[in-house]
Scaffold this motif. Sequence first.
Motif, PDB file in Angstrom:
ATOM      1  N   LEU A   2     -43.088-105.467 -11.541  1.00 62.57           N
ATOM      2  CA  LEU A   2     -43.681-106.782 -11.316  1.00 62.57           C
ATOM      3  C   LEU A   2     -44.594-107.202 -12.456  1.00 62.57           C
ATOM      4  O   LEU A   2     -44.556-108.357 -12.912  1.00 62.57           O
ATOM      5  CB  LEU A   2     -44.462-106.785 -10.006  1.00 62.57           C
ATOM      6  CG  LEU A   2     -43.655-106.813  -8.707  1.00 62.57           C
ATOM      7  CD1 LEU A   2     -44.568-106.574  -7.514  1.00 62.57           C
ATOM      8  CD2 LEU A   2     -42.923-108.153  -8.559  1.00 62.57           C
ATOM      9  N   LEU A  21     -47.988-112.543  -9.776  1.00 62.85           N
ATOM     10  CA  LEU A  21     -47.174-111.685  -8.913  1.00 62.85           C
ATOM     11  C   LEU A  21     -48.010-110.632  -8.179  1.00 62.85           C
ATOM     12  O   LEU A  21     -47.473-109.859  -7.389  1.00 62.85           O
ATOM     13  CB  LEU A  21     -46.095-110.988  -9.749  1.00 62.85           C
ATOM     14  CG  LEU A  21     -45.134-111.910 -10.504  1.00 62.85           C
ATOM     15  CD1 LEU A  21     -44.174-111.094 -11.370  1.00 62.85           C
ATOM     16  CD2 LEU A  21     -44.362-112.791  -9.541  1.00 62.85           C
ATOM     17  N   ARG A  42     -47.719-113.131 -15.305  1.00 71.31           N
ATOM     18  CA  ARG A  42     -47.275-112.120 -14.341  1.00 71.31           C
ATOM     19  C   ARG A  42     -48.366-111.754 -13.337  1.00 71.31           C
ATOM     20  O   ARG A  42     -48.066-111.197 -12.273  1.00 71.31           O
ATOM     21  CB  ARG A  42     -46.783-110.865 -15.065  1.00 71.31           C
ATOM     22  CG  ARG A  42     -45.412-111.015 -15.693  1.00 71.31           C
ATOM     23  CD  ARG A  42     -44.892-109.675 -16.225  1.00 71.31           C
ATOM     24  NE  ARG A  42     -43.521-109.779 -16.686  1.00 71.31           N
ATOM     25  CZ  ARG A  42     -42.448-109.657 -15.909  1.00 71.31           C
ATOM     26  NH1 ARG A  42     -42.613-109.390 -14.612  1.00 71.31           N
ATOM     27  NH2 ARG A  42     -41.237-109.776 -16.393  1.00 71.31           N
ATOM     28  N   THR A  76     -44.631-101.929  -8.681  1.00 74.13           N
ATOM     29  CA  THR A  76     -45.759-102.564  -9.361  1.00 74.13           C
ATOM     30  C   THR A  76     -45.551-102.577 -10.870  1.00 74.13           C
ATOM     31  O   THR A  76     -45.943-103.539 -11.545  1.00 74.13           O
ATOM     32  CB  THR A  76     -47.075-101.872  -8.999  1.00 74.13           C
ATOM     33  OG1 THR A  76     -46.983-100.453  -9.276  1.00 74.13           O
ATOM     34  CG2 THR A  76     -47.399-102.062  -7.515  1.00 74.13           C
ATOM     35  N   ILE A 116     -47.532-110.157  -4.456  1.00 75.14           N
ATOM     36  CA  ILE A 116     -46.331-109.413  -4.083  1.00 75.14           C
ATOM     37  C   ILE A 116     -46.598-107.916  -4.203  1.00 75.14           C
ATOM     38  O   ILE A 116     -46.181-107.123  -3.346  1.00 75.14           O
ATOM     39  CB  ILE A 116     -45.139-109.830  -4.962  1.00 75.14           C
ATOM     40  CG1 ILE A 116     -44.864-111.320  -4.813  1.00 75.14           C
ATOM     41  CG2 ILE A 116     -43.891-109.027  -4.585  1.00 75.14           C
ATOM     42  CD1 ILE A 116     -43.782-111.843  -5.730  1.00 75.14           C
TER      43      ILE A 116
END
Length: 215
Positions: free
Chosen positions: A57, A29, A26, A54, A32
Amino acid sequence: MDKTITYAPTWTSFLVGTTWSRAPWRLLLLPIAGVATLGYAVGLIARARLKEITHRLLLGASLPEAAARAAAERFADRVAAAGIYSGARAQIAADRAAGCTIVLATASYGFYAEAIAARLGFDAVIATGVVRDKGAIRARISGENCYGSAKLRMIEAWLAGQGIARRDATIHFYSDHVSDAPSLEWADVGIAVNAHGPLRVLAAERGWAVVDWAR
């Protein structure tokens, strides 16, 4: 809490550390999450929504309560061991010796802030809540994000829940950030701690004490 009693903000550190131990993939990510943070910076995303994004994600939409507690305990151990200003510890000890009730009011999520507060000797915690469902915490805020004027509302609600009338309490409020101006003005004694520039300016205008727990 963040940068008032701790050296650094805690949310990103908690997210990254917990993600690394649970689901390292993860961390891919993070870019992002960075885009979402930029969206907040330019006013496209609200602060509370950024926290939810957050959270989802890096921790996922659902995190078992037991896993969240374990992660919070590990993180609190690290923060308490090496991330707390000595001046904050000294002030907590002095306030306790004076017979004060010591309450942590923070925008951080309560599910990990409570573990930090327990290690520092706080009597209670007022913090941002998360939605809990079927033995898991969700990537959604429950109630208000404990920030700015919402923090003051939550403090007042806590007092009411404890049966404490405002007129019967003498309140000292410590903060490093100008977003806490509503609570600083409401308190009997406002103290700007490790204050950034805008808070130092406001403290000078309002006559609040300015202290540096980092020294």
